[in-house]
Design an enzyme around this catalytic site. Structure first.
Site, PDB file in Angstrom:
ATOM      1  N   CYS A 111      44.969  25.625  29.335  1.00  0.00           N
ATOM      2  CA  CYS A 111      46.208  26.244  29.844  1.00  0.00           C
ATOM      3  C   CYS A 111      47.311  25.223  30.091  1.00  0.00           C
ATOM      4  O   CYS A 111      48.470  25.588  30.248  1.00  0.00           O
ATOM      5  CB  CYS A 111      45.921  27.031  31.108  1.00  0.00           C
ATOM      6  SG  CYS A 111      44.682  28.289  30.842  1.00  0.00           S
ATOM      7  N   HIS A 247      52.438  28.114  34.878  1.00  0.00           N
ATOM      8  CA  HIS A 247      51.432  28.794  34.060  1.00  0.00           C
ATOM      9  C   HIS A 247      51.060  30.092  34.763  1.00  0.00           C
ATOM     10  O   HIS A 247      50.877  30.128  35.986  1.00  0.00           O
ATOM     11  CB  HIS A 247      50.201  27.898  33.898  1.00  0.00           C
ATOM     12  CG  HIS A 247      49.011  28.627  33.364  1.00  0.00           C
ATOM     13  ND1 HIS A 247      49.066  29.404  32.229  1.00  0.00           N
ATOM     14  CD2 HIS A 247      47.735  28.719  33.828  1.00  0.00           C
ATOM     15  CE1 HIS A 247      47.878  29.934  32.020  1.00  0.00           C
ATOM     16  NE2 HIS A 247      47.046  29.539  32.965  1.00  0.00           N
ATOM     17  N   ASN A 277      47.015  36.334  31.366  1.00  0.00           N
ATOM     18  CA  ASN A 277      46.957  34.875  31.232  1.00  0.00           C
ATOM     19  C   ASN A 277      46.856  34.530  29.745  1.00  0.00           C
ATOM     20  O   ASN A 277      45.833  34.770  29.119  1.00  0.00           O
ATOM     21  CB  ASN A 277      45.735  34.365  32.007  1.00  0.00           C
ATOM     22  CG  ASN A 277      45.546  32.864  31.920  1.00  0.00           C
ATOM     23  OD1 ASN A 277      46.147  32.201  31.084  1.00  0.00           O
ATOM     24  ND2 ASN A 277      44.705  32.328  32.787  1.00  0.00           N
TER      25      ASN A 277
HETATM   26  O1  UT7 Z   1      44.281  29.763  33.504  1.00  0.00           O
HETATM   27  C1  UT7 Z   1      43.333  28.764  33.643  1.00  0.00           C
HETATM   28  C2  UT7 Z   1      42.787  28.641  34.997  1.00  0.00           C
HETATM   29  N1  UT7 Z   1      42.260  29.892  35.479  1.00  0.00           N
HETATM   30  C3  UT7 Z   1      42.568  30.295  36.678  1.00  0.00           C
HETATM   31  O2  UT7 Z   1      43.343  29.634  37.348  1.00  0.00           O
HETATM   32  C4  UT7 Z   1      41.896  31.516  37.193  1.00  0.00           C
HETATM   33  C5  UT7 Z   1      41.516  31.304  38.628  1.00  0.00           C
HETATM   34  N2  UT7 Z   1      40.754  32.402  39.202  1.00  0.00           N
HETATM   35  C6  UT7 Z   1      41.274  33.597  39.506  1.00  0.00           C
HETATM   36  O3  UT7 Z   1      42.392  33.925  39.179  1.00  0.00           O
HETATM   37  C7  UT7 Z   1      40.430  34.520  40.361  1.00  0.00           C
HETATM   38  O4  UT7 Z   1      39.370  33.779  40.904  1.00  0.00           O
HETATM   39  C8  UT7 Z   1      39.874  35.770  39.624  1.00  0.00           C
HETATM   40  C9  UT7 Z   1      40.999  36.731  39.340  1.00  0.00           C
HETATM   41  C10 UT7 Z   1      39.233  35.333  38.325  1.00  0.00           C
HETATM   42  C11 UT7 Z   1      38.838  36.482  40.479  1.00  0.00           C
HETATM   43  O5  UT7 Z   1      39.396  36.819  41.738  1.00  0.00           O
HETATM   44  P1  UT7 Z   1      38.627  36.466  43.093  1.00  0.00           P
HETATM   45  O6  UT7 Z   1      39.439  36.996  44.179  1.00  0.00           O
HETATM   46  O7  UT7 Z   1      38.350  34.976  43.099  1.00  0.00           O
HETATM   47  O8  UT7 Z   1      37.319  37.302  42.954  1.00  0.00           O
HETATM   48  P2  UT7 Z   1      35.784  36.808  42.988  1.00  0.00           P
HETATM   49  O9  UT7 Z   1      35.438  36.108  41.732  1.00  0.00           O
HETATM   50  O10 UT7 Z   1      35.522  36.103  44.285  1.00  0.00           O
HETATM   51  O11 UT7 Z   1      35.025  38.197  43.023  1.00  0.00           O
HETATM   52  C12 UT7 Z   1      35.164  39.113  44.112  1.00  0.00           C
HETATM   53  C13 UT7 Z   1      34.409  40.381  43.792  1.00  0.00           C
HETATM   54  C14 UT7 Z   1      32.977  40.147  43.302  1.00  0.00           C
HETATM   55  O12 UT7 Z   1      32.156  41.173  43.802  1.00  0.00           O
HETATM   56  P3  UT7 Z   1      31.218  40.923  45.082  1.00  0.00           P
HETATM   57  O13 UT7 Z   1      30.310  39.783  44.710  1.00  0.00           O
HETATM   58  O14 UT7 Z   1      32.163  40.567  46.194  1.00  0.00           O
HETATM   59  O15 UT7 Z   1      30.524  42.237  45.264  1.00  0.00           O
HETATM   60  C15 UT7 Z   1      33.101  40.312  41.796  1.00  0.00           C
HETATM   61  O16 UT7 Z   1      31.900  40.725  41.187  1.00  0.00           O
HETATM   62  O17 UT7 Z   1      35.077  41.095  42.735  1.00  0.00           O
HETATM   63  C16 UT7 Z   1      34.135  41.411  41.704  1.00  0.00           C
HETATM   64  N3  UT7 Z   1      34.838  41.436  40.444  1.00  0.00           N
HETATM   65  C17 UT7 Z   1      35.431  42.536  39.941  1.00  0.00           C
HETATM   66  N4  UT7 Z   1      35.513  43.790  40.397  1.00  0.00           N
HETATM   67  C18 UT7 Z   1      36.195  44.681  39.651  1.00  0.00           C
HETATM   68  C19 UT7 Z   1      35.052  40.406  39.591  1.00  0.00           C
HETATM   69  N5  UT7 Z   1      35.783  40.826  38.539  1.00  0.00           N
HETATM   70  C20 UT7 Z   1      36.011  42.141  38.729  1.00  0.00           C
HETATM   71  C21 UT7 Z   1      36.710  43.121  37.993  1.00  0.00           C
HETATM   72  N6  UT7 Z   1      36.784  44.374  38.501  1.00  0.00           N
HETATM   73  N7  UT7 Z   1      37.338  42.850  36.821  1.00  0.00           N
END
Ligand code: UT7
Length: 325
Positions: A111, A247, A277
């Site tokens: 990225c 980004h 993204n």
């Molecule tokens: O571009 C290059 C660099 N990339 C980035 O900078 C991305 C950085 N990361 C992010 O933007 C975020 O971490 C995400 C958007 C990928 C995820 O958001 P988060 O708030 O960090 O969520 P999480 O991974 O902590 O997951 C929270 C919950 C989990 O469920 P439990 O374990 O709490 O029951 C996941 O399984 O959300 C669940 N989950 C979803 N639920 C519905 C993860 N993806 C989804 C989804 N729909 N698509």
């Protein structure tokens, strides 16, 4: 000799995919995606490849720089979704399809690819080796996404953005500063294990994998420091910036970094809602939107930042040098 950011162009494939479309194929919801990322739609290629997207963006950037393809003396494509695994580079394909006979090569910095390409173009121009460098961030990420993995498939999109970086003797137009960095100790946080010689065909893990939450935390901390540092070493504050164009990974990352440098939300450019993204393409696509909306004017100081797989990251202070039509 100085390097200036002479023009911008972008291209987005036709197929628009909403969060509701994704709800039908994976266990997710519009509410979750919107709340956690700010993304509402993204665009996916159908028959097009990364080089096709790059060519369309490149054509626009060359035209807006009032140049002909024959004036371009270097082509750099930043991508993690090249047309071919090893060779030829996507940049060679793009140069050929634009009618450019010049050195051409790809940059792999995920990225942060556009900022790495910008930095490379600046160095070639300042050394006197190049006069007009076409840099392009282009991605067909939908081709490396696992549509069974809800943690990644809702986030990414396809697209391309291009800029011409040109030599100038006018210091006021010059790209002011660029900072690029990497830390390979985070190599497995964002990875496509099965697309290289290390695991090759011995693994079926051919799709992009991301430790999202861990990446999020490092991104916020690292980017906040990177933009603070670049402003500080140029004796600038958010008051000296017209547009913060980061980004576009997640509106929460953009918001947190903007708060760290007291950047008013009116100056923060947000396109992640529209495009998702798009990795190396996201910054030039966002610059292009600002240009086409008539908001970005010649001389406006842009603060760019990016963070991605590797990890790589970077920031840049760039006066926009394009002419508004
Ligand atoms: O571009 C290059 C660099 N990339 C980035 O900078 C991305 C950085 N990361 C992010 O933007 C975020 O971490 C995400 C958007 C990928 C995820 O958001 P988060 O708030 O960090 O969520 P999480 O991974 O902590 O997951 C929270 C919950 C989990 O469920 P439990 O374990 O709490 O029951 C996941 O399984 O959300 C669940 N989950 C979803 N639920 C519905 C993860 N993806 C989804 C989804 N729909 N698509």
């Amino acid at each position: 000799m100085y390097a200036k950011f002479a023009s911008i162009g972008a291209y987005v494939p036709q197929r628009k995919v909403t969060n509701f479309d994704l709800e039908k194929i994976v266990d997710t919801s519009d509410e979750w995606i919107t709340k956690r990322t700010g993304i509402k739609t993204r665009y996916f290629v159908e028959d097009e490849t990364t080089s096709d997207l790059a060519v369309e963006a490149g054509k626009i950037a060359i035209k807006r720089a009032n140049l002909q393809p024959s004036d371009i003396d270097m082509v750099i494509v930043a991508t993690i979704t090249p047309d071919y695994f090893a060779m030829p580079s996507t940049a060679c394909v793009v140069a050929e399809n634009l009618g450019i006979k010049a050195p051409a090569f790809d940059i792999s910095a995920a990225c942060t690819g556009f900022i790495y390409a910008l930095s490379t173009a600046k160095a070639f121009i300042q050394s006197g080796m190049s006069k007009n460098v076409l840099i392009i961030g282009a991605e067909a990420l939908s081709k490396i996404i696992d549509f069974k993995d809800r943690t990644t498939c809702v986030i990414f999109g396809d697209g391309a953005g291009a800029a011409v970086i040109s030599a100038t003797e006018n210091k006021d137009d010059a790209i002011l500063d660029i900072d690029i960095n990497a830390d390979g100790s985070y190599q497995d946080y964002l990875i496509t294990p099965g697309r290289g010689v290390k695991y090759g065909c011995e693994t079926d893990e051919i799709y992009l994998q991301m430790k999202g939450n861990e990446t999020f935390k490092v991104a916020v901390k690292t980017l906040s420091q990177s933009v603070r540092d670049i402003l500080e070493r140029n004796n600038m504050t958010s008051d000296d910036i017209e547009w913060f164009i980061p980004h576009q990974a997640n509106y929460r990352i953009i918001d947190a970094v903007a708060r760290a440098i007291k950047m008013p939300s009116s100056k923060s450019v947000l396109t992640v809602g529209k495009y998702g993204n798009t990795s190396s393409a996201s910054i030039p696509m966002a610059i292009n939107d600002m240009f086409e909306e008539g908001k970005l004017k010649k001389g406006d100081m842009m603060l760019l930042d990016a963070f991605g797989g590797g990890f790589t990251w970077g920031s840049a202070l760039v006066p926009f040098g394009g002419e508004n039509s």
